[in-house]
Enzyme design. Structure first.
Site, PDB file in Angstrom:
ATOM      1  N   ASP A  38      12.202  34.357 -22.551  1.00  0.00           N
ATOM      2  CA  ASP A  38      12.246  35.120 -21.305  1.00  0.00           C
ATOM      3  C   ASP A  38      13.644  35.111 -20.691  1.00  0.00           C
ATOM      4  O   ASP A  38      14.366  34.115 -20.804  1.00  0.00           O
ATOM      5  CB  ASP A  38      11.218  34.516 -20.328  1.00  0.00           C
ATOM      6  CG  ASP A  38      10.900  35.480 -19.193  1.00  0.00           C
ATOM      7  OD1 ASP A  38      11.195  36.695 -19.320  1.00  0.00           O
ATOM      8  OD2 ASP A  38      10.358  35.027 -18.174  1.00  0.00           O
ATOM      9  N   ASN A  60       3.566  44.425 -23.231  1.00  0.00           N
ATOM     10  CA  ASN A  60       4.938  44.943 -23.137  1.00  0.00           C
ATOM     11  C   ASN A  60       5.054  46.450 -23.379  1.00  0.00           C
ATOM     12  O   ASN A  60       6.085  47.051 -23.056  1.00  0.00           O
ATOM     13  CB  ASN A  60       5.877  44.197 -24.104  1.00  0.00           C
ATOM     14  CG  ASN A  60       6.216  42.791 -23.667  1.00  0.00           C
ATOM     15  OD1 ASN A  60       6.489  41.916 -24.492  1.00  0.00           O
ATOM     16  ND2 ASN A  60       6.221  42.530 -22.373  1.00  0.00           N
TER      17      ASN A  60
HETATM   18  C1  FPP Z   1      11.531  38.814 -22.402  1.00  0.00           C
HETATM   19  O1  FPP Z   1      12.607  38.979 -21.514  1.00  0.00           O
HETATM   20  C2  FPP Z   1      11.854  39.398 -23.704  1.00  0.00           C
HETATM   21  C3  FPP Z   1      11.087  40.329 -24.360  1.00  0.00           C
HETATM   22  C4  FPP Z   1       9.826  40.849 -23.828  1.00  0.00           C
HETATM   23  C5  FPP Z   1      11.488  40.926 -25.642  1.00  0.00           C
HETATM   24  C6  FPP Z   1      12.184  39.993 -26.567  1.00  0.00           C
HETATM   25  C7  FPP Z   1      12.455  40.680 -27.833  1.00  0.00           C
HETATM   26  C8  FPP Z   1      13.602  40.633 -28.499  1.00  0.00           C
HETATM   27  C9  FPP Z   1      14.784  39.828 -28.087  1.00  0.00           C
HETATM   28  C10 FPP Z   1      13.725  41.347 -29.779  1.00  0.00           C
HETATM   29  C11 FPP Z   1      13.006  40.447 -30.734  1.00  0.00           C
HETATM   30  C12 FPP Z   1      13.577  40.277 -32.026  1.00  0.00           C
HETATM   31  C13 FPP Z   1      13.764  39.087 -32.650  1.00  0.00           C
HETATM   32  C14 FPP Z   1      13.516  39.035 -34.088  1.00  0.00           C
HETATM   33  C15 FPP Z   1      14.235  37.863 -31.992  1.00  0.00           C
HETATM   34  P1  FPP Z   1      12.455  39.974 -20.299  1.00  0.00           P
HETATM   35  O2  FPP Z   1      12.893  41.326 -20.722  1.00  0.00           O
HETATM   36  O3  FPP Z   1      11.065  39.910 -19.737  1.00  0.00           O
HETATM   37  O4  FPP Z   1      13.494  39.365 -19.281  1.00  0.00           O
HETATM   38  P2  FPP Z   1      13.408  39.384 -17.690  1.00  0.00           P
HETATM   39  O5  FPP Z   1      12.286  38.454 -17.298  1.00  0.00           O
HETATM   40  O6  FPP Z   1      14.735  38.858 -17.296  1.00  0.00           O
HETATM   41  O7  FPP Z   1      13.173  40.803 -17.256  1.00  0.00           O
END
Ligand code: FPP
Length: 250
Positions: A34, A82
């Site tokens: 996160d 998501n």
């Molecule tokens: C959460 O941070 C992150 C996600 C929902 C997506 C994560 C996916 C990737 C990094 C791509 C995955 C690929 C690999 C193989 C690692 P958020 O966007 O909710 O952050 P925030 O809470 O700051 O808004």
């Protein structure tokens, strides 16, 4: 205990992490990655930039976990919830995943990881679904395990398991039945679940498997997670007394 304690008394960089991991019997860590969006926003960048750097942070963490002898890692890459994010962001996360999966095949000799994609692959579309299945097959003889939770929801997983059991003719189910019909039937439950980004919740991740997992929450945003933060989490885990509902005979 819910929050991490600061390990200010220990020089983390000098620790023999293989020994810490082995002594603590840590074989499976799961990560809720996160904070990508906030990391990017704080830098005046689009949220997608945070996901891109987030993939690199994952590569570093995965490499270090292997170096320390941790057999299985699981990441929460994309939840069933998501999909409600803006279309641009969903498309970019899918593009990054697609790219990662293609590269994982090329980097197979170095990775030595057997990949499993946890979740309903149907909604990923035929191309990405086929790529995931190919990677699972291609890496099947590797010693380490990397589980990528993709279009994954913990409650959805349990419901699917129960429905599979009903389809097999069961009218009554046991815990073993459910454990052998969920997406992680091939590996042990996570010993430790790490969530970056400051929120203290599980967000529908590994609902069944986390019954006795140790939980570790830290404020670091996922793109800033690296070896030091991983060591902090592992050292904190090594101090926990796991009782699994019983008592410690020491
Ligand atoms: C959460 O941070 C992150 C996600 C929902 C997506 C994560 C996916 C990737 C990094 C791509 C995955 C690929 C690999 C193989 C690692 P958020 O966007 O909710 O952050 P925030 O809470 O700051 O808004």
């Amino acid at each position: 205990m819910l929050f991490k304690k600061k390990n200010t008394d220990i020089d983390l960089s000098s620790l023999d992490m293989k020994k810490v991991v082995s002594d603590a019997k840590l074989s499976h860590i799961a990560f809720i990655m996160d904070g990508n969006g906030r990391w990017a926003t704080n830098k005046g960048l689009p949220r997608e930039a945070g996901h891109k750097v987030g993939v690199e942070a994952f590569r570093t963490i995965a490499k270090k976990c292997k170096e320390y002898g941790i057999k299985t890692i699981t990441i929460y890459a994309f939840s069933t919830e998501n999909w409600s994010r803006p279309k641009n962001e969903v498309n970019e996360i899918m593009r990054l995943l697609d790219k990662y999966i293609s590269e994982a095949e090329k980097e197979d000799a170095e990775n030595r990881s057997r990949y499993y994609v946890l979740g309903d692959k149907e909604r990923l579309g035929p191309e990405l679904k086929a790529k995931c299945e190919y990677l699972e097959e291609f890496t099947r003889d590797n010693p380490y395990v990397v589980n990528i939770a993709l279009n994954y929801g913990g409650r959805d997983e349990i419901v699917r398991a129960v429905n599979k059991l009903i389809a097999e003719g069961k009218t009554e189910v046991t815990e073993e039945d459910i454990s052998s019909h969920i997406f992680t039937a091939h590996c042990p439950d996570p010993d430790l679940i790490v969530r970056s980004g400051g929120e203290c919740r599980i967000s529908n991740f590994l609902m069944w498997q986390s019954a006795y997992s140790e939980l570790y929450f830290c404020d670091t945003l996922w793109p800033d997670m690296g070896d030091y933060e991983l060591r902090e989490a592992i050292v904190e885990f090594s101090k926990r007394k796991r009782r699994f509902g019983g008592v410690i005979n020491k």
